[in-house]
Write a protein that holds these residues in place. Structure first.
Motif, PDB file in Angstrom:
ATOM      1  N   GLU A 291     -82.016 -32.845  74.536  1.00 51.56           N
ATOM      2  CA  GLU A 291     -81.789 -32.407  73.152  1.00 51.56           C
ATOM      3  C   GLU A 291     -81.046 -31.069  73.115  1.00 51.56           C
ATOM      4  O   GLU A 291     -80.181 -30.860  72.258  1.00 51.56           O
ATOM      5  N   LEU A 292     -81.386 -30.170  74.037  1.00 55.34           N
ATOM      6  CA  LEU A 292     -80.672 -28.890  74.114  1.00 55.34           C
ATOM      7  C   LEU A 292     -79.208 -29.111  74.474  1.00 55.34           C
ATOM      8  O   LEU A 292     -78.313 -28.445  73.927  1.00 55.34           O
ATOM      9  N   LEU A 293     -78.967 -30.039  75.377  1.00 49.22           N
ATOM     10  CA  LEU A 293     -77.593 -30.341  75.790  1.00 49.22           C
ATOM     11  C   LEU A 293     -76.785 -30.876  74.608  1.00 49.22           C
ATOM     12  O   LEU A 293     -75.638 -30.469  74.394  1.00 49.22           O
ATOM     13  N   LYS A 294     -77.382 -31.758  73.831  1.00 50.67           N
ATOM     14  CA  LYS A 294     -76.693 -32.291  72.648  1.00 50.67           C
ATOM     15  C   LYS A 294     -76.440 -31.184  71.631  1.00 50.67           C
ATOM     16  O   LYS A 294     -75.333 -31.067  71.084  1.00 50.67           O
ATOM     17  N   ARG A 295     -77.460 -30.369  71.378  1.00 55.51           N
ATOM     18  CA  ARG A 295     -77.316 -29.287  70.400  1.00 55.51           C
ATOM     19  C   ARG A 295     -76.261 -28.284  70.838  1.00 55.51           C
ATOM     20  O   ARG A 295     -75.400 -27.878  70.046  1.00 55.51           O
ATOM     21  N   ASN A 296     -76.306 -27.873  72.099  1.00 58.78           N
ATOM     22  CA  ASN A 296     -75.347 -26.883  72.595  1.00 58.78           C
ATOM     23  C   ASN A 296     -73.926 -27.437  72.614  1.00 58.78           C
ATOM     24  O   ASN A 296     -72.959 -26.692  72.397  1.00 58.78           O
ATOM     25  N   SER A 297     -73.787 -28.739  72.879  1.00 58.10           N
ATOM     26  CA  SER A 297     -72.457 -29.364  72.850  1.00 58.10           C
ATOM     27  C   SER A 297     -71.905 -29.383  71.432  1.00 58.10           C
ATOM     28  O   SER A 297     -70.716 -29.137  71.214  1.00 58.10           O
ATOM     29  N   ARG A 298     -72.768 -29.673  70.464  1.00 56.81           N
ATOM     30  CA  ARG A 298     -72.326 -29.662  69.061  1.00 56.81           C
ATOM     31  C   ARG A 298     -71.911 -28.247  68.643  1.00 56.81           C
ATOM     32  O   ARG A 298     -70.912 -28.050  67.949  1.00 56.81           O
ATOM     33  N   ARG A 299     -72.687 -27.265  69.057  1.00 52.80           N
ATOM     34  CA  ARG A 299     -72.363 -25.869  68.724  1.00 52.80           C
ATOM     35  C   ARG A 299     -71.057 -25.440  69.400  1.00 52.80           C
ATOM     36  O   ARG A 299     -70.275 -24.683  68.822  1.00 52.80           O
TER      37      ARG A 299
ATOM     38  N   GLN B 139     -70.838 -18.821  88.018  1.00 58.95           N
ATOM     39  CA  GLN B 139     -70.123 -19.058  86.763  1.00 58.95           C
ATOM     40  C   GLN B 139     -70.126 -20.532  86.395  1.00 58.95           C
ATOM     41  O   GLN B 139     -70.320 -20.896  85.225  1.00 58.95           O
ATOM     42  N   SER B 140     -69.922 -21.399  87.371  1.00 58.14           N
ATOM     43  CA  SER B 140     -69.757 -22.829  87.097  1.00 58.14           C
ATOM     44  C   SER B 140     -70.986 -23.450  86.439  1.00 58.14           C
ATOM     45  O   SER B 140     -70.871 -24.214  85.483  1.00 58.14           O
ATOM     46  N   VAL B 141     -72.175 -23.136  86.938  1.00 56.60           N
ATOM     47  CA  VAL B 141     -73.382 -23.805  86.448  1.00 56.60           C
ATOM     48  C   VAL B 141     -74.006 -23.101  85.245  1.00 56.60           C
ATOM     49  O   VAL B 141     -75.097 -23.462  84.811  1.00 56.60           O
ATOM     50  N   GLN B 142     -73.304 -22.105  84.705  1.00 51.61           N
ATOM     51  CA  GLN B 142     -73.698 -21.555  83.414  1.00 51.61           C
ATOM     52  C   GLN B 142     -73.147 -22.412  82.283  1.00 51.61           C
ATOM     53  O   GLN B 142     -73.457 -22.196  81.113  1.00 51.61           O
ATOM     54  N   ALA B 143     -72.337 -23.390  82.639  1.00 54.58           N
ATOM     55  CA  ALA B 143     -71.684 -24.226  81.628  1.00 54.58           C
ATOM     56  C   ALA B 143     -72.688 -25.165  80.973  1.00 54.58           C
ATOM     57  O   ALA B 143     -73.698 -25.558  81.570  1.00 54.58           O
ATOM     58  N   ILE B 144     -72.363 -25.548  79.729  1.00 54.76           N
ATOM     59  CA  ILE B 144     -73.161 -26.551  79.026  1.00 54.76           C
ATOM     60  C   ILE B 144     -73.152 -27.833  79.848  1.00 54.76           C
ATOM     61  O   ILE B 144     -72.115 -28.286  80.316  1.00 54.76           O
ATOM     62  N   GLY B 145     -74.328 -28.409  80.018  1.00 53.62           N
ATOM     63  CA  GLY B 145     -74.455 -29.625  80.808  1.00 53.62           C
ATOM     64  C   GLY B 145     -75.137 -29.375  82.131  1.00 53.62           C
ATOM     65  O   GLY B 145     -75.709 -30.298  82.724  1.00 53.62           O
TER      66      GLY B 145
END
Length: 315
Positions: A260-268, A235-241
């Motif tokens: 870029e995916l990390l930035k996009r997913n954080s914005r979402r 569960q823990s490493v399914q997190a954004i980041g």
């Protein structure tokens, strides 16, 4: 008299952590993390976990209480937080729940009864197998028609939450939000719900900058250590980041693509947090766009005092 409680919510990178600390200093409070990921040890950079220096002597609770391969549920969060609120009130401290995980916070202030709906283990096992065979995105898609609210607010990577939403529908015939609404009895606390908001462009700029700082601080190295320790499929490493960097480690994306995916997913994620909280009538919003932070602290402090205390109690 009901126990007192302050809740500070808002999207990622809006300034909740600093606000919670400063208000705790002024109002003799202690902070309870309302973030579902900061419970995990050795996951510091990717969860933007507050450091000892940043705490400035303010006690923080529910941080670093779980190993990364252990599950953590909203029911467990509720069972830990409610006695803690009572303890802090008895000590004469004002509890501040600070975080952005809406379901976790609502479970406390509305006292959800999780025992009311038993767990359907065969269904959960069936859905876990579905994830292994078809992936988290296909599981998430199952929510689109039956529970569009959960579909919009739960990230596909948080597949256990997705399974829980599907399980609620199967067991009760209600969507997750309908089921929660049915339990929204009078809150057990005398609480103030403070929301921090910000112009979206400015917030997104802050999110992008935060990711760059995390990279400089060693986020890739932190994720690689967890990966090498066998922390995978948890569960823990399914997190954004972490999910994005795990994909890089496994050769599915380049380093630049992972960032870029990390930035996009954080914005979402920030957008989903807005969606979750903006319809909550009892949230009082404070705009942090281009604001003088000290003046805003004073404004929020006065708001809290006006809601929780009589004039005679604070003079």
């Amino acid at each position: 008299m009901k126990e007192k409680l302050v809740v500070i919510v808002g999207p990622t990178a809006v300034g909740k952590t600093k606000m919670g600390i400063e208000l705790s200093k002024r109002l003799d409070g202690e902070v309870i993390s309302g973030d579902s990921m900061q419970v995990y040890k050795r996951m510091d950079i990717g969860t933007a976990k507050v450091t000892k220096e940043e705490m400035e002597g303010i006690p923080h609770h529910l941080i670093d209480i779980k190993e990364p391969d252990e599950p953590f549920s909203v029911a467990e969060f509720q069972s830990l937080v409610q006695p803690l609120i009572s303890l802090l009130n008895k000590k004469g401290k004002l509890p501040f729940i600070v975080g952005g995980t809406g379901l976790y916070i609502n479970s406390v202030i509305h006292n959800f009864n999780f025992a009311e709906m038993s767990t359907d283990l065969p269904f959960r096992e069936e859905m876990e197998q579905f994830v292994k065979e078809h992936g988290v995105d296909q599981l998430h898609h199952k929510l689109k028609d039956v529970d569009p609210v959960s579909y919009a607010t739960i990230h596909p990577n948080n597949y256990r939450r997705v399974i829980r939403a599907l399980e609620v529908i199967k067991r009760t015939g209600k969507t997750l939000s309908e089921y929660q609404q049915s339990q929204n009895e009078e809150a057990p606390y005398d609480f103030v719900f403070v929301g921090l908001t910000m112009d979206r462009d400015q917030l997104y700029e802050r999110i992008n900058k935060r990711v760059d700082i995390m990279i400089d601080q060693g986020l890739f190295e932190e994720a690689k250590r967890l990966y090498d320790q066998g922390i995978r499929g948890c569960q823990s490493v399914q997190a954004i980041g972490y999910k994005e960097i795990y994909d890089y480690i496994e050769g599915k994306v380049t380093r630049e693509e992972a960032i870029e995916l990390l930035k996009r997913n954080s914005r979402r994620y920030a957008k989903r947090q807005f969606t979750w909280f903006r319809n909550k009538a009892n949230v009082h919003w404070f705009d942090m766009t281009n604001t003088n932070f000290n003046k805003k602290i004073t404004e929020i402090q006065q708001f809290i005092e006006g809601k929780l205390y009589n004039y005679s109690e604070i003079n």
